[in-house]
Scaffold this active site. Sequence first.
Site, PDB file in Angstrom:
ATOM      1  N   ARG A 167       0.813  -1.230   0.000  1.00  0.00           N
ATOM      2  CA  ARG A 167       0.000   0.000   0.000  1.00  0.00           C
ATOM      3  C   ARG A 167       0.844   1.278   0.000  1.00  0.00           C
ATOM      4  O   ARG A 167       0.377   2.344   0.385  1.00  0.00           O
ATOM      5  CB  ARG A 167      -0.981   0.033   1.174  1.00  0.00           C
ATOM      6  CG  ARG A 167      -1.929  -1.148   1.179  1.00  0.00           C
ATOM      7  CD  ARG A 167      -3.089  -0.914   2.128  1.00  0.00           C
ATOM      8  NE  ARG A 167      -3.942  -2.070   2.154  1.00  0.00           N
ATOM      9  CZ  ARG A 167      -3.794  -3.074   3.004  1.00  0.00           C
ATOM     10  NH1 ARG A 167      -2.827  -3.035   3.910  1.00  0.00           N
ATOM     11  NH2 ARG A 167      -4.597  -4.106   2.970  1.00  0.00           N
ATOM     12  N   GLU A 181      -2.490  17.758 -12.079  1.00  0.00           N
ATOM     13  CA  GLU A 181      -2.783  18.217 -13.445  1.00  0.00           C
ATOM     14  C   GLU A 181      -4.263  18.506 -13.680  1.00  0.00           C
ATOM     15  O   GLU A 181      -4.894  17.942 -14.572  1.00  0.00           O
ATOM     16  CB  GLU A 181      -2.266  17.203 -14.481  1.00  0.00           C
ATOM     17  CG  GLU A 181      -2.123  17.829 -15.867  1.00  0.00           C
ATOM     18  CD  GLU A 181      -1.420  16.934 -16.872  1.00  0.00           C
ATOM     19  OE1 GLU A 181      -0.357  16.406 -16.559  1.00  0.00           O
ATOM     20  OE2 GLU A 181      -1.968  16.777 -17.966  1.00  0.00           O
ATOM     21  N   ARG A 207      -0.433  22.360 -14.844  1.00  0.00           N
ATOM     22  CA  ARG A 207       0.561  21.326 -15.136  1.00  0.00           C
ATOM     23  C   ARG A 207       0.466  20.867 -16.597  1.00  0.00           C
ATOM     24  O   ARG A 207       1.458  20.415 -17.170  1.00  0.00           O
ATOM     25  CB  ARG A 207       0.412  20.138 -14.173  1.00  0.00           C
ATOM     26  CG  ARG A 207       1.525  19.121 -14.345  1.00  0.00           C
ATOM     27  CD  ARG A 207       1.653  18.150 -13.180  1.00  0.00           C
ATOM     28  NE  ARG A 207       2.711  17.188 -13.427  1.00  0.00           N
ATOM     29  CZ  ARG A 207       3.159  16.316 -12.548  1.00  0.00           C
ATOM     30  NH1 ARG A 207       2.657  16.287 -11.330  1.00  0.00           N
ATOM     31  NH2 ARG A 207       4.119  15.468 -12.860  1.00  0.00           N
ATOM     32  N   LYS A 234       4.617  11.541 -11.065  1.00  0.00           N
ATOM     33  CA  LYS A 234       3.827  10.694 -11.970  1.00  0.00           C
ATOM     34  C   LYS A 234       4.571   9.376 -12.142  1.00  0.00           C
ATOM     35  O   LYS A 234       5.746   9.375 -12.544  1.00  0.00           O
ATOM     36  CB  LYS A 234       3.675  11.354 -13.350  1.00  0.00           C
ATOM     37  CG  LYS A 234       2.640  12.446 -13.420  1.00  0.00           C
ATOM     38  CD  LYS A 234       2.465  12.903 -14.860  1.00  0.00           C
ATOM     39  CE  LYS A 234       1.489  14.046 -14.969  1.00  0.00           C
ATOM     40  NZ  LYS A 234       1.417  14.582 -16.351  1.00  0.00           N
ATOM     41  N   ASN A 246       2.817  19.833 -21.249  1.00  0.00           N
ATOM     42  CA  ASN A 246       2.569  18.944 -22.393  1.00  0.00           C
ATOM     43  C   ASN A 246       2.728  19.660 -23.727  1.00  0.00           C
ATOM     44  O   ASN A 246       2.275  19.158 -24.758  1.00  0.00           O
ATOM     45  CB  ASN A 246       1.166  18.332 -22.291  1.00  0.00           C
ATOM     46  CG  ASN A 246       1.041  17.450 -21.062  1.00  0.00           C
ATOM     47  OD1 ASN A 246       2.039  16.910 -20.587  1.00  0.00           O
ATOM     48  ND2 ASN A 246      -0.152  17.337 -20.528  1.00  0.00           N
ATOM     49  N   HIS A 282      10.865   9.628 -27.577  1.00  0.00           N
ATOM     50  CA  HIS A 282       9.833  10.558 -27.114  1.00  0.00           C
ATOM     51  C   HIS A 282      10.274  12.019 -27.319  1.00  0.00           C
ATOM     52  O   HIS A 282       9.524  12.839 -27.844  1.00  0.00           O
ATOM     53  CB  HIS A 282       9.543  10.258 -25.640  1.00  0.00           C
ATOM     54  CG  HIS A 282       8.583  11.196 -25.007  1.00  0.00           C
ATOM     55  ND1 HIS A 282       7.241  11.210 -25.337  1.00  0.00           N
ATOM     56  CD2 HIS A 282       8.752  12.181 -24.088  1.00  0.00           C
ATOM     57  CE1 HIS A 282       6.633  12.148 -24.627  1.00  0.00           C
ATOM     58  NE2 HIS A 282       7.532  12.751 -23.863  1.00  0.00           N
ATOM     59  N   LYS A 299       9.751  23.045 -13.226  1.00  0.00           N
ATOM     60  CA  LYS A 299       8.803  21.945 -13.049  1.00  0.00           C
ATOM     61  C   LYS A 299       8.322  21.881 -11.596  1.00  0.00           C
ATOM     62  O   LYS A 299       7.134  21.649 -11.340  1.00  0.00           O
ATOM     63  CB  LYS A 299       9.428  20.617 -13.492  1.00  0.00           C
ATOM     64  CG  LYS A 299       8.413  19.496 -13.399  1.00  0.00           C
ATOM     65  CD  LYS A 299       8.624  18.332 -14.298  1.00  0.00           C
ATOM     66  CE  LYS A 299       7.441  17.372 -14.102  1.00  0.00           C
ATOM     67  NZ  LYS A 299       7.590  16.119 -14.787  1.00  0.00           N
ATOM     68  N   HIS A 315       2.725  12.644 -29.372  1.00  0.00           N
ATOM     69  CA  HIS A 315       2.168  11.299 -29.122  1.00  0.00           C
ATOM     70  C   HIS A 315       1.671  10.688 -30.426  1.00  0.00           C
ATOM     71  O   HIS A 315       1.831   9.481 -30.656  1.00  0.00           O
ATOM     72  CB  HIS A 315       1.017  11.362 -28.113  1.00  0.00           C
ATOM     73  CG  HIS A 315       1.490  11.612 -26.709  1.00  0.00           C
ATOM     74  ND1 HIS A 315       0.722  12.241 -25.762  1.00  0.00           N
ATOM     75  CD2 HIS A 315       2.664  11.324 -26.100  1.00  0.00           C
ATOM     76  CE1 HIS A 315       1.394  12.336 -24.634  1.00  0.00           C
ATOM     77  NE2 HIS A 315       2.578  11.781 -24.809  1.00  0.00           N
ATOM     78  N   GLU A 350      13.164  18.238 -23.904  1.00  0.00           N
ATOM     79  CA  GLU A 350      12.335  18.584 -22.729  1.00  0.00           C
ATOM     80  C   GLU A 350      12.900  19.825 -22.018  1.00  0.00           C
ATOM     81  O   GLU A 350      12.147  20.614 -21.453  1.00  0.00           O
ATOM     82  CB  GLU A 350      12.236  17.400 -21.749  1.00  0.00           C
ATOM     83  CG  GLU A 350      11.641  16.116 -22.351  1.00  0.00           C
ATOM     84  CD  GLU A 350      10.118  16.160 -22.593  1.00  0.00           C
ATOM     85  OE1 GLU A 350       9.487  17.196 -22.358  1.00  0.00           O
ATOM     86  OE2 GLU A 350       9.576  15.112 -23.037  1.00  0.00           O
ATOM     87  N   HIS A 386       3.187  17.800 -27.006  1.00  0.00           N
ATOM     88  CA  HIS A 386       2.940  16.375 -26.734  1.00  0.00           C
ATOM     89  C   HIS A 386       1.741  15.803 -27.473  1.00  0.00           C
ATOM     90  O   HIS A 386       1.725  14.616 -27.771  1.00  0.00           O
ATOM     91  CB  HIS A 386       2.803  16.132 -25.227  1.00  0.00           C
ATOM     92  CG  HIS A 386       4.124  16.121 -24.505  1.00  0.00           C
ATOM     93  ND1 HIS A 386       4.975  17.194 -24.501  1.00  0.00           N
ATOM     94  CD2 HIS A 386       4.746  15.159 -23.776  1.00  0.00           C
ATOM     95  CE1 HIS A 386       6.056  16.900 -23.795  1.00  0.00           C
ATOM     96  NE2 HIS A 386       5.950  15.669 -23.344  1.00  0.00           N
TER      97      HIS A 386
END
Length: 356
Positions: free
Chosen positions: A116, A232, A236, A138, A240, A260, A222, A247, A180, A243
Amino acid sequence: MESLRVELGSRSYPIHIGASLIGSRELYAPHLGGGGAAIVTNVVVAPLFLEAVKRASGARAEIVLEDGEQAKSWRGVERVVDGLLAARLGRDGLVIALGGGVIGDLAGFAAAVYQRGVPFVQVPTTLLAQVDSSVGGKTAINHPLGKNMIGAFHQPRAVIADVATLDTLPERELRAGLAEVIKHGLALDAPFFDWLESNIDALVKRERGALGYAVKKSCELKARIVAADEQETGERALLNLGHTFGHAIEAGTGYGAWLHGEAVAAGMVMAAELSALMGHLKKTDVGRVRDLLRRAGLPIAGPALAPERLMALMSLDKKAAQGRTRFVVLEAIGRAALRADVDDAQVRRAVVAAGQ
Ligand code: NAD
Ligand code: GLY
């Protein structure tokens, strides 16, 4: 060494940035409960840095996975959990993620669900991981139907970003990480973008001073966003930038063909073209974006795919998100904004303007 802080109340944590940090005992000691530590890494990173981290942290177990994105899977989680159980790591134990974004995402997710939730420390060894994935909590694994579809927000107890580890990073991975870094300047901080224009050659040559500054500045930006919008729900999403297009490029070319960061680079050119078409960004600024990415050795045009195909992939993404695609557009260099009022014809024109 420089240290920053991600301010999240009782879950706040430090980011340490400098050269030759991974062997510093004092950076691990505050996070070691009574239960000892286990290191999660992979077969590429282990021969380079495992011994140093083991010695400094006193870890009593190591879990060494295969290299590559496929480690971010249920099988990968099982292997980590098997290793933690074999080491009898309890809730007073610590997981150390040693590697790039793949290891950070996988070990972080395993730490989020093992018993947990147990604490973990990020020791990122790629530029992408040092400037992006190790900060912000994340964590995720992939599903056959989509990347990062299974995950959790689980903040690390600390990030130890040792720029000396970047010496061994393959050239292409370094450049992908620079995408990035550039994203942070372009979306959030015009003076940082100016600094990148003056220092991109030093970064490509891996000059330690320049790398240290770029990592610090990226983490500062960041950390500020994550502190304001951890999960987000708003700001936030500005991270992206490029992105949505990126993607679609990754999916359309088959995951892995484009890194990426490479897809995000071409995606940022598309986002800049879109912003110019919408009347927000000057054409000369689109030129600055292209120039900087080109000097970083990154793609500034899309793959050989019909614009319709990229559009279809973006709308698939939209369906997955059950709503309109919100695009991150640029109001100026250093000032990104989230917009839902973007029509498909403009997006198509932006893809065409970016070229192939
Ligand atoms: P990666 O972890 O696959 O690392 C790239 C390659 O470099 C791998 O082969 C790795 O073994 C190798 N490597 C790592 N450190 C090295 C070193 N110091 N010297 C030599 N080789 C080294 O890829 P990445 O680009 O670091 O991370 C990509 C992953 O990060 C993706 O899964 C992506 O989804 C995830 N990501 C997560 C977030 C987040 O916020 N959690 C953000 C961006 C990306
Ligand atoms: N990489 C984007 C984020 O962490 O939100």
